[in-house]
Design a protein around this motif. Structure first.
Motif: not given
Ligand code: MEV
Length: 408
Positions: A345-347, A234-240, A341-343, A68-70, A354-356
């Motif tokens: 965008a963050i970089a 804290m970053r690893a879990v978001t990356n994953n 793609a996430a990295l 559901e996450e476009p 893009g998300h919004m």
């Molecule tokens: C969001 O669904 C996923 C991200 O938070 C992943 C990340 O930060 O690497 C964008």
């Protein structure tokens, strides 16, 4: 009659009697779903989006993603295009099997060497009993035993061939445990069940010339972000989480067990003793190089795969002859693509831009408005870079005011 004994239609009638409003559902769909689960009263629908031209080991795939996450579908398409144009992903899947455990309680008469000597015979018996698995290329690969005081831990590796194999593995383990019941010194079998401990490991690699992603500085920033994920949980879990966005979307679309993969991936991420990123990116010879390894206990047959129309469609798109190895390669590829793609965008622009833009669609979907109104509101949100429910309501009011004014 108990709730589970009622037909789905009667269960729904009961809920309606209790004053709960239910969504309409096609009778045949309801009947089909009732065969898949328990106490069925309805369905939950997810959009299926497509990632086009995913080049893995020189094979081109079209990959359906259920999410559901476009931004997940958009992000995967974006990176897959870049990597495919740069030569594609390389993958290596070791599909050795899935783990099973048989744990026994033993007394002083028990001799582990005697038990170990029985293993070849035990495997032979299991293969006779489950000959169809052996026929399809699977079977028991190894058994080892370790004793800790009065407990004996048998570790069994079973190749489930093209299926994920949970049911088959549990049956084989229970069969084996029964064969051990009369063995001298065994007091009781404590359990015989598969373990979701990581196995079926897939490795993916991608190499991208730095100029394709905006130059050496962006690439170095991505490598630095990745380095942070190696040491900062804290970053690893978001990356994953970003990786699992892609992984789970393909698992769902292909009728695979998301929970088994999630559980195994969590352990895998902590295999060094501390929780870390599942992926790694670095810069080498003017290239951004990234890799990922994941445990993927998945299958292309078995479970509900052949009985669900929505899942069967996925296999028509992926290719009816796809193997579990290829599917594992694809799943990990989409995970790595979402991660990059996430990295990326963050970089560069940050994640929200893009998300919004994509989330604006969800905001608009919630509006009590006609289709043409929703289309206009979406455009206004994007043009004005305003992505809140309030902004959407205000634009809707504006549109209606203008429409009324032009009518009068
Ligand atoms: C969001 O669904 C996923 C991200 O938070 C992943 C990340 O930060 O690497 C964008």
């Amino acid at each position: 009659m108990k709730f589970y004994e009622l037909t789905p239609a009667k269960r729904r009638a009961l809920l309606r009697q209790r004053g709960i409003e239910l969504d309409e559902i096609d009778e045949q769909v309801l009947h089909d779903l009732d065969l898949l689960s328990e106490n069925v009263i309805g369905q939950l629908r997810l959009p299926v989006g497509l990632v086009q031209n995913v080049l893995v080991n020189d094979q081109n795939y079209q990959v359906p993603l259920a999410t559901e996450e476009p931004s997940v579908v958009a992000a995967a398409n974006h990176v897959v295009k870049i990597v495919t144009e740069a030569g594609g992903f390389t993958a290596d899947s070791q599909r050795n099997g899935i783990w099973g455990q048989i744990v026994l309680q033993v007394d002083a008469d028990f001799k582990i060497a005697q038990l170990q000597a029985f293993f070849p015979e035990l495997i032979k018996k299991a293969h006779n009993e489950y000959a169809s698995l052996v026929f399809h290329g699977g079977g028991v690969k190894t058994i080892t035993a370790e004793q800790e005081k009065d407990l004996v831990f048998l570790k069994v590796l079973i190749d489930p061939a093209e299926s994920m194999g949970a049911n088959r593995v549990n049956s084989i383990l229970e069969y084996m445990a029964k064969q051990l019941a009369a063995f001298s010194g065994i007091k009781q079998k404590l359990f015989a069940i598969l373990s979701n401990y990581p196995s079926q490991i897939t490795k993916i690699k991608a190499e991208i010339p730095v100029e394709v992603i905006g130059g050496i500085e962006t690439a170095q920033k991505i490598a630095l972000l990745s380095r942070i994920g190696q040491t900062d949980p804290m970053r690893a879990v978001t990356n994953n989480k970003g990786i699992m966005n892609g992984v789970e979307a393909v698992l769902l679309a292909s009728g695979n067990d998301t929970r088994a993969v999630e559980a195994a991936c969590s352990v895998w991420a902590a295999k060094s003793g501390s929780y870390t990123s599942l992926s790694k990116w670095y810069v080498q010879d003017e290239k951004l190089v990234g890799g990922l390894s994941l445990p993927l206990p998945i299958g292309v047959v078995g479970g509900s795969i052949k009985s669900r129309k929505d899942v069967k469609q996925t296999y028509r798109i992926l290719g009816e002859k796809i193997t579990s190895q290829e599917l594992a390669n694809i799943i990990a590829t989409i995970g790595l693509a979402n991660n990059l793609a996430a990295l990326l965008a963050i970089a560069t622009q940050g994640i929200q831009k893009g998300h919004m833009k994509l989330q604006a669609r969800n905001i608009v979907a919630n509006l009590d408005a006609t289709s043409p109104e929703k289309k206009k509101v979406l455009q206004m949100l994007i043009n004005n870079k305003l992505y809140s429910q309030t902004a959407a309501q205000n634009f809707l009011k504006e549109i209606r005011k203008e429409n009324n004014a032009s009518r009068n």
